[in-house]
Design a protein around this motif. Structure first.
Motif, mmCIF file in Angstrom:
data_model
loop_
_atom_site.group_PDB
_atom_site.id
_atom_site.type_symbol
_atom_site.label_atom_id
_atom_site.label_comp_id
_atom_site.label_asym_id
_atom_site.label_seq_id
_atom_site.Cartn_x
_atom_site.Cartn_y
_atom_site.Cartn_z
ATOM 1 N N LEU A 46 -35.767 21.351 -26.531
ATOM 2 C CA LEU A 46 -35.759 20.342 -25.456
ATOM 3 C C LEU A 46 -34.587 19.380 -25.621
ATOM 4 O O LEU A 46 -33.955 18.967 -24.638
ATOM 5 C CB LEU A 46 -37.087 19.571 -25.453
ATOM 6 N N ALA A 47 -34.278 19.020 -26.876
ATOM 7 C CA ALA A 47 -33.132 18.143 -27.125
ATOM 8 C C ALA A 47 -31.831 18.840 -26.734
ATOM 9 O O ALA A 47 -30.930 18.226 -26.141
ATOM 10 C CB ALA A 47 -33.099 17.732 -28.600
ATOM 11 N N ILE A 48 -31.728 20.123 -27.033
ATOM 12 C CA ILE A 48 -30.522 20.865 -26.654
ATOM 13 C C ILE A 48 -30.428 20.974 -25.136
ATOM 14 O O ILE A 48 -29.333 20.895 -24.550
ATOM 15 C CB ILE A 48 -30.513 22.254 -27.328
ATOM 16 N N GLY A 49 -31.569 21.137 -24.464
ATOM 17 C CA GLY A 49 -31.558 21.137 -22.998
ATOM 18 C C GLY A 49 -31.023 19.829 -22.447
ATOM 19 O O GLY A 49 -30.244 19.816 -21.482
ATOM 20 N N VAL A 61 -36.536 29.712 -21.400
ATOM 21 C CA VAL A 61 -36.229 30.114 -20.024
ATOM 22 C C VAL A 61 -35.664 28.924 -19.257
ATOM 23 O O VAL A 61 -34.673 29.042 -18.518
ATOM 24 C CB VAL A 61 -37.490 30.661 -19.324
ATOM 25 N N GLY A 62 -36.274 27.760 -19.444
ATOM 26 C CA GLY A 62 -35.754 26.557 -18.804
ATOM 27 C C GLY A 62 -34.342 26.227 -19.253
ATOM 28 O O GLY A 62 -33.530 25.722 -18.466
ATOM 29 N N LEU A 63 -34.043 26.526 -20.519
ATOM 30 C CA LEU A 63 -32.699 26.275 -21.042
ATOM 31 C C LEU A 63 -31.652 27.137 -20.352
ATOM 32 O O LEU A 63 -30.496 26.720 -20.184
ATOM 33 C CB LEU A 63 -32.676 26.526 -22.548
ATOM 34 N N ILE A 64 -32.033 28.361 -19.959
ATOM 35 C CA ILE A 64 -31.098 29.192 -19.197
ATOM 36 C C ILE A 64 -30.708 28.464 -17.918
ATOM 37 O O ILE A 64 -29.522 28.425 -17.540
ATOM 38 C CB ILE A 64 -31.734 30.562 -18.878
ATOM 39 N N GLY A 65 -31.700 27.874 -17.251
ATOM 40 C CA GLY A 65 -31.402 27.100 -16.047
ATOM 41 C C GLY A 65 -30.497 25.919 -16.346
ATOM 42 O O GLY A 65 -29.542 25.645 -15.606
ATOM 43 N N ASN A 67 -40.910 14.206 -33.847
ATOM 44 C CA ASN A 67 -40.785 12.839 -33.326
ATOM 45 C C ASN A 67 -39.323 12.431 -33.205
ATOM 46 O O ASN A 67 -38.913 11.795 -32.225
ATOM 47 C CB ASN A 67 -41.524 11.854 -34.244
ATOM 48 N N LEU A 68 -38.544 12.775 -34.214
ATOM 49 C CA LEU A 68 -37.120 12.421 -34.198
ATOM 50 C C LEU A 68 -36.381 13.159 -33.083
ATOM 51 O O LEU A 68 -35.530 12.579 -32.400
ATOM 52 C CB LEU A 68 -36.500 12.735 -35.563
ATOM 53 N N CYS A 69 -36.717 14.434 -32.884
ATOM 54 C CA CYS A 69 -36.098 15.188 -31.780
ATOM 55 C C CYS A 69 -36.411 14.529 -30.434
ATOM 56 O O CYS A 69 -35.533 14.425 -29.568
ATOM 57 C CB CYS A 69 -36.614 16.627 -31.780
ATOM 58 N N SER A 70 -37.654 14.109 -30.251
ATOM 59 C CA SER A 70 -38.044 13.470 -28.994
ATOM 60 C C SER A 70 -37.269 12.178 -28.779
ATOM 61 O O SER A 70 -36.818 11.884 -27.661
ATOM 62 C CB SER A 70 -39.553 13.187 -28.991
ATOM 63 N N ALA A 71 -37.114 11.391 -29.844
ATOM 64 C CA ALA A 71 -36.362 10.142 -29.726
ATOM 65 C C ALA A 71 -34.888 10.415 -29.412
ATOM 66 O O ALA A 71 -34.286 9.740 -28.563
ATOM 67 C CB ALA A 71 -36.493 9.331 -31.018
ATOM 68 N N ILE A 72 -34.305 11.409 -30.069
ATOM 69 C CA ILE A 72 -32.899 11.752 -29.802
ATOM 70 C C ILE A 72 -32.742 12.280 -28.380
ATOM 71 O O ILE A 72 -31.734 12.015 -27.705
ATOM 72 C CB ILE A 72 -32.402 12.791 -30.838
ATOM 73 N N THR A 73 -33.733 13.016 -27.896
ATOM 74 C CA THR A 73 -33.695 13.479 -26.504
ATOM 75 C C THR A 73 -33.639 12.290 -25.550
ATOM 76 O O THR A 73 -32.891 12.309 -24.558
ATOM 77 C CB THR A 73 -34.931 14.347 -26.201
ATOM 78 N N SER A 74 -34.409 11.245 -25.842
ATOM 79 C CA SER A 74 -34.374 10.034 -25.009
ATOM 80 C C SER A 74 -33.001 9.372 -25.062
ATOM 81 O O SER A 74 -32.495 8.881 -24.041
ATOM 82 C CB SER A 74 -35.452 9.046 -25.477
ATOM 83 N N LEU A 107 -21.029 11.670 -30.094
ATOM 84 C CA LEU A 107 -22.016 12.058 -31.104
ATOM 85 C C LEU A 107 -22.452 13.515 -30.967
ATOM 86 O O LEU A 107 -23.292 13.989 -31.731
ATOM 87 C CB LEU A 107 -23.253 11.153 -31.002
ATOM 88 N N ALA A 108 -21.908 14.224 -29.989
ATOM 89 C CA ALA A 108 -22.403 15.563 -29.671
ATOM 90 C C ALA A 108 -22.250 16.528 -30.848
ATOM 91 O O ALA A 108 -23.170 17.305 -31.142
ATOM 92 C CB ALA A 108 -21.690 16.112 -28.442
ATOM 93 N N ASP A 109 -21.102 16.506 -31.532
ATOM 94 C CA ASP A 109 -20.901 17.417 -32.659
ATOM 95 C C ASP A 109 -21.977 17.211 -33.728
ATOM 96 O O ASP A 109 -22.567 18.167 -34.237
ATOM 97 C CB ASP A 109 -19.522 17.191 -33.280
ATOM 98 N N ARG A 110 -22.219 15.945 -34.040
ATOM 99 C CA ARG A 110 -23.189 15.637 -35.095
ATOM 100 C C ARG A 110 -24.597 16.053 -34.673
ATOM 101 O O ARG A 110 -25.342 16.645 -35.458
ATOM 102 C CB ARG A 110 -23.138 14.144 -35.417
ATOM 103 N N ILE A 111 -24.945 15.739 -33.425
ATOM 104 C CA ILE A 111 -26.281 16.076 -32.931
ATOM 105 C C ILE A 111 -26.484 17.583 -32.924
ATOM 106 O O ILE A 111 -27.513 18.097 -33.389
ATOM 107 C CB ILE A 111 -26.503 15.483 -31.529
ATOM 108 N N MET A 112 -25.507 18.317 -32.408
ATOM 109 C CA MET A 112 -25.665 19.770 -32.334
ATOM 110 C C MET A 112 -25.697 20.395 -33.730
ATOM 111 O O MET A 112 -26.433 21.364 -33.974
ATOM 112 C CB MET A 112 -24.538 20.381 -31.502
ATOM 113 N N THR A 113 -24.917 19.861 -34.662
ATOM 114 C CA THR A 113 -24.954 20.371 -36.038
ATOM 115 C C THR A 113 -26.348 20.213 -36.625
ATOM 116 O O THR A 113 -26.901 21.130 -37.243
ATOM 117 C CB THR A 113 -23.923 19.627 -36.918
ATOM 118 N N ILE A 114 -26.939 19.033 -36.403
ATOM 119 C CA ILE A 114 -28.288 18.771 -36.917
ATOM 120 C C ILE A 114 -29.305 19.696 -36.251
ATOM 121 O O ILE A 114 -30.137 20.319 -36.919
ATOM 122 C CB ILE A 114 -28.669 17.295 -36.688
ATOM 123 N N LEU A 115 -29.231 19.796 -34.925
ATOM 124 C CA LEU A 115 -30.221 20.593 -34.202
ATOM 125 C C LEU A 115 -30.129 22.074 -34.553
ATOM 126 O O LEU A 115 -31.147 22.744 -34.740
ATOM 127 C CB LEU A 115 -30.063 20.398 -32.695
#
Length: 863
Positions: free
Chosen positions: A623-626, A664-668, A577-584, A596-604
């Motif tokens: 999906l959040a990383i995408g 695979v979608g992430l490669i794109g 749920n938290l990943c989905s919210a952060i993706t939004s 916030l990118a450093d913090r988000i990527m560290t968490i993910l």
């Protein structure tokens, strides 16, 4: 192998025992299938064995022949067909003989249908249908007649209709004979009615003949009056199916019998009977809604209507509406949301009825609502609100507007009703108003009280939180405000409430449990409000984002404290749920997420590394990383090295095919974000994608995204795609040669998806090489590309997306060869035909614009 012990264990009430036994049976099947299947068939035939063991043997045989996944099903069918024909014949004889034994007949019937589904389409087992029909006519053996009719029903359900069409007269005669009211055994009659229901698909010719149709309808109508509840339910199921398949033939029967039978059936005290009778009218409405859409489309193009509506629902409205309204009041106070009952079915039917008869439903339903909405009986109040909410989609909004405006204050007040059922239905109705009749909500009159009521509902019983969240989400979607010249929305009608709504949603989402999915609903609402947030609410969004990240970090620190499966499941659900919210958040802020990118990527990355290979959290984290890849574009490069090992691991996780597909979608995403800077990684990308295409164990749904990814890579690296061109074009040509089986709807859908992906791949590669001025590299492949486009264009089942992509590809090719190098290809007659089709009937406005552009490009390329 002690097969009897294993079969017995496969039916154990202990889950672990069952799993172990099933695994051992599967191992035996994979090691020596002929011996395995022969042993099971002997166990099925062993009259000295316990009946439950024989049943388990039959089910094990059936399980070795069928599978939900089409690829697996094909493999198992081929394994069966590879058996020695003599052994297959012996097994089939054993199974047919087992139909005579009541205790194991049902299991044998399932095996018969499983084998029939494999062999009959290959013109094998010609003696099956005659044998089954002979069994049915053996009046001396009731058990054999019943189980054979069950088998016929299963066969009719599992075997393609056209395969059985040549025997339709015989099959129909047998099952109708057993379904007659004169049949002394209700068990036989019930089996026959169910078999008749499954045979209705392939008896079209019989329904065309009035005499035969009359007799079939007479038998079914008489069966609705049987003393057996099961027979009555089966008969009404037949009527539902017949209405769906043969609507145009039903006028005479509706007038003579079906109106009365179904209205009485809806009031039957047996719930199963009432549910099917209600479903009959829901099916009538479904058909007439579809016919109204067809008539509207025909009118738009000035064409005659192919099928005319008989307006059964409108004619029957005075009779069925009072019954449905009465059924709405028969709620079960203890029913849960996932229990389908008469009251819920009546509400669904009422909603479909409103869409069918439109304005005609309003006047007769108003008195019911007015007389019950203030009742002291909670069931009457809830039914009134349900009736009102159910008719909001269908009638003209101008007809409903005064009623909705008048009812809103009462509905807002009823969010605080003493009954949880009334509150829940009220929240749902307010959500319906917010969804389909937003203009009826006067911002200066209703909005303040409405928002306060819904926010109060968020702090109520978990059961109503879901609908309160849904209502708030609809308000956020519908009241977005107006964009300025820069494409930004500075403010919205909900701006003054953002802080209060999100604060309350964050409190709900912080609950330790997820009763009635209340916590999940609150996170979905948080994501919606983030997505739709105007500029003047970004400070609130910033605060929410920090709180969400803190929760993710706190959960990561708690990992070692998880005590069991339930704890881990709760942890996974929260992190998803938290990943989905952060993706939004990422998608809403786009490039502004960079601080916030450093913090988000560290968490993910920490989340991915600690979640385990089979965790569902991985999909949401990827999906959040995408999303952050797309937002940062080339600024994502510093994170790529740390992420790559996880990406490659996911790409090779063939058993976790959904994660693999997301990867695979992430490669794109990466290639689009980095452009030519992705070149250094493309060799590895291409190798792993090609390996996945060749992997037989990988779910086929992953393969279309792989083909699309070739296009993303080609577009990103342009001329540097040259080393990969030969193998890619070979793969695309092979994939493009796949043709759908017209009898396999899953395969039809799959081929459509595959073709869309192939077109996307061609578009990316063509565009990338054109920009690099290397279009000449494609010249040897033009014949196969144009041949594929022609296949797509000539397929009568093509989708809008396929035609749009095909036309766009033609335009891209013409743009790539403006000096006439491909002139002869564009002058083929079918090219003009597809452009014409796209500009006339069936094409959306977007497709028409694409076709116009493609036409101009082609005109230039052929000048």
């Amino acid at each position: 192998m002690d097969v009897a012990a294993l079969l017995s264990a496969s039916l154990s009430p202990e889950q672990q025992t069952r799993a172990t036994a099933s695994e051992q049976l599967e191992q035996a099947a994979s090691q020596d299938y002929p011996s395995y299947i022969f042993t099971l068939s002997n166990e099925l035939a062993n009259e000295q064995q316990q009946p439950f063991v024989r049943q388990a043997a039959g089910l094990a045989i059936k399980n070795s022949l069928v599978a939900r996944d089409s690829g697996r099903a094909f493999e198992q069918a081929q394994r069966w067909l590879a058996l020695d024909p003599g052994h297959r014949t012996q097994i089939k004889q054993i199974v047919l003989a087992a139909l005579s034994t009541k205790a194991i007949g049902a299991a044998a019937a399932q095996v018969v249908s499983a084998v029939a589904a494999i062999e009959l389409p290959h013109d094998q087992w010609p003696e099956l249908v005659p044998t089954l029909l002979s069994n049915v006519t053996d009046a001396s053996d009731e058990a054999k007649r019943m189980t054979t009719l069950v088998a016929i029903g299963f066969v009719c359900e599992s075997v393609p209709a056209e395969t059985l069409a040549t025997r339709s007269n015989e099959i129909l005669t047998a099952v109708v004979q057993g379904a007659r009211k004169e049949e002394p055994s209700t068990d036989v009659q019930n089996a026959a009615i169910n078999a008749l229901n499954n045979s209705l698909d392939f008896v079209k010719e019989n329904f065309e003949r009035e005499g035969e149709r009359n007799y079939i309808m007479q038998v079914i109508c008489e069966a609705t009056q049987s003393s057996s509840t099961d027979v009555k339910i089966g008969a009404f199921k037949c009527l539902v199916r017949i209405m769906n398949l043969y609507y145009s033939k039903m006028g005479f029967y509706m007038e003579r019998a079906l109106f009365g039978l179904t209205v009485l059936g809806m009031q039957n005290p047996e719930e199963g009977v009432a549910l099917q009778a209600i479903e009959f009218w829901s099916t009538v409405c479904d058909e007439e809604i579809e016919l109204a859409l067809e008539a509207q489309e025909a009118a738009e193009f000035g064409e005659p209507v192919e099928r005319e509506s008989k307006n059964f629902a409108k004619v029957a409205l005075p009779e069925i509406l009072p019954v449905l309204l009465k059924l709405l009041t028969q709620q079960d106070e203890d029913a849960t949301d996932d229990e389908w009952n008469v009251s819920m079915s009546a509400g669904t039917c009422l909603s479909l009825l409103a869409q069918t008869v439109t304005d005609d439903i309003v006047q007769p339903i108003v008195p019911f609502v007015e007389s019950n909405i203030r009742s002291t009986d909670w069931q009457a109040r809830e039914a009134a609100v349900m009736a009102f909410g159910s008719i909001l989609d269908g009638p003209d909004s101008r007809v409903l507007a005064p009623l909705v405006s008048q009812a809103l204050p009462t509905l807002i007040e009823m969010i605080r009703d003493p009954s949880i059922h009334v509150k829940d239905t009220t929240a749902w109705t307010l959500g319906r108003i917010s969804d389909v009749l937003i203009d009826c909500i006067k911002l200066d009159v209703h909005l303040h009280d409405l928002v306060l009521a819904l926010v109060a509902g968020l702090q109520d019983n978990p059961r109503i939180i879901g609908n309160c969240c849904w209502s708030l989400m609809n308000l956020a979607d519908q009241l977005q405000g107006i964009e300025d010249a820069d494409g930004k929305t500075q403010s919205s009608p909900l701006s003054p409430y953002y802080e209060g709504i999100l604060s309350t949603l964050m409190q709900v989402s912080d609950r330790p449990t997820n009763d009635n999915n209340s916590r999940t609903s609150s996170y979905e609402a948080i994501s919606t409000f983030i997505t739709q947030s105007p500029e003047d609410s970004l400070q609130t969004i910033s605060q929410v984002t920090v709180a969400l990240l803190e929760r993710m970090e706190q959960l990561l620190s708690m990992q070692n404290q998880l005590l069991g499966t339930d704890d881990r499941a709760n942890w996974n659900e929260l992190q998803s749920n938290l990943c989905s919210a952060i993706t939004s958040v990422i998608r809403r802020l786009n490039k502004e997420i960079k601080p916030l990118a450093d913090r988000i990527m560290t968490i993910l990355l920490s989340l991915i590394s600690s979640s385990g290979k089979h965790s569902t959290v991985l999909e949401d984290a990827f999906l959040a990383i995408g999303a952050i890849t797309t937002a940062l574009e080339v600024d994502f490069l510093p994170y790529l090295e740390a992420f790559m090992p996880f990406l490659y691991q996911a790409l090779k996780s063939h058993e976790e095919y959904q994660l693999c597909s997301i990867s695979v979608g992430l490669i794109g995403d990466i290639c689009r974000a980095l452009g030519e800077q992705s070149t250094a990684y493309c060799n590895n990308f291409m190798n792993v994608l090609l390996e996945n295409l060749a992997a037989s164990q990988l779910h086929r749904s992953v393969k279309p995204p792989i083909l699309s990814a070739f296009g993303d890579i080609g577009l990103a690296i342009g001329g540097q795609f040259e080393p990969y061109l030969p193998v890619t074009m070979q793969v695309l040509q092979q994939a493009g040669s796949m043709m759908p089986d017209p009898n396999n709807y899953d395969l039809i859908d799959y081929v459509a998806t595959l073709r869309e992906s192939i077109l996307e791949a061609y578009v990316g590669i063509v565009s990338g090489l054109k920009v690099a001025d290397k279009s000449n590299l494609l010249l040897p492949y033009l014949p196969s590309i144009f041949n594929f486009i022609q296949i797509c264009a000539s397929d009568t089942e093509h989708t809008q997306a396929t035609i749009a992509s095909a036309v766009g590809l033609l335009g891209d090719l013409a743009d790539a060869y403006p000096r006439g190098e491909a002139k002869d290809f564009f002058l083929q007659p079918w090219v003009a035909e597809i452009l014409k089709l796209s500009r006339t009937r069936g094409g959306t406005e977007s497709i028409r614009r694409t076709a116009k552009w493609a036409r101009e490009m082609i005109k230039r390329a052929t000048a």
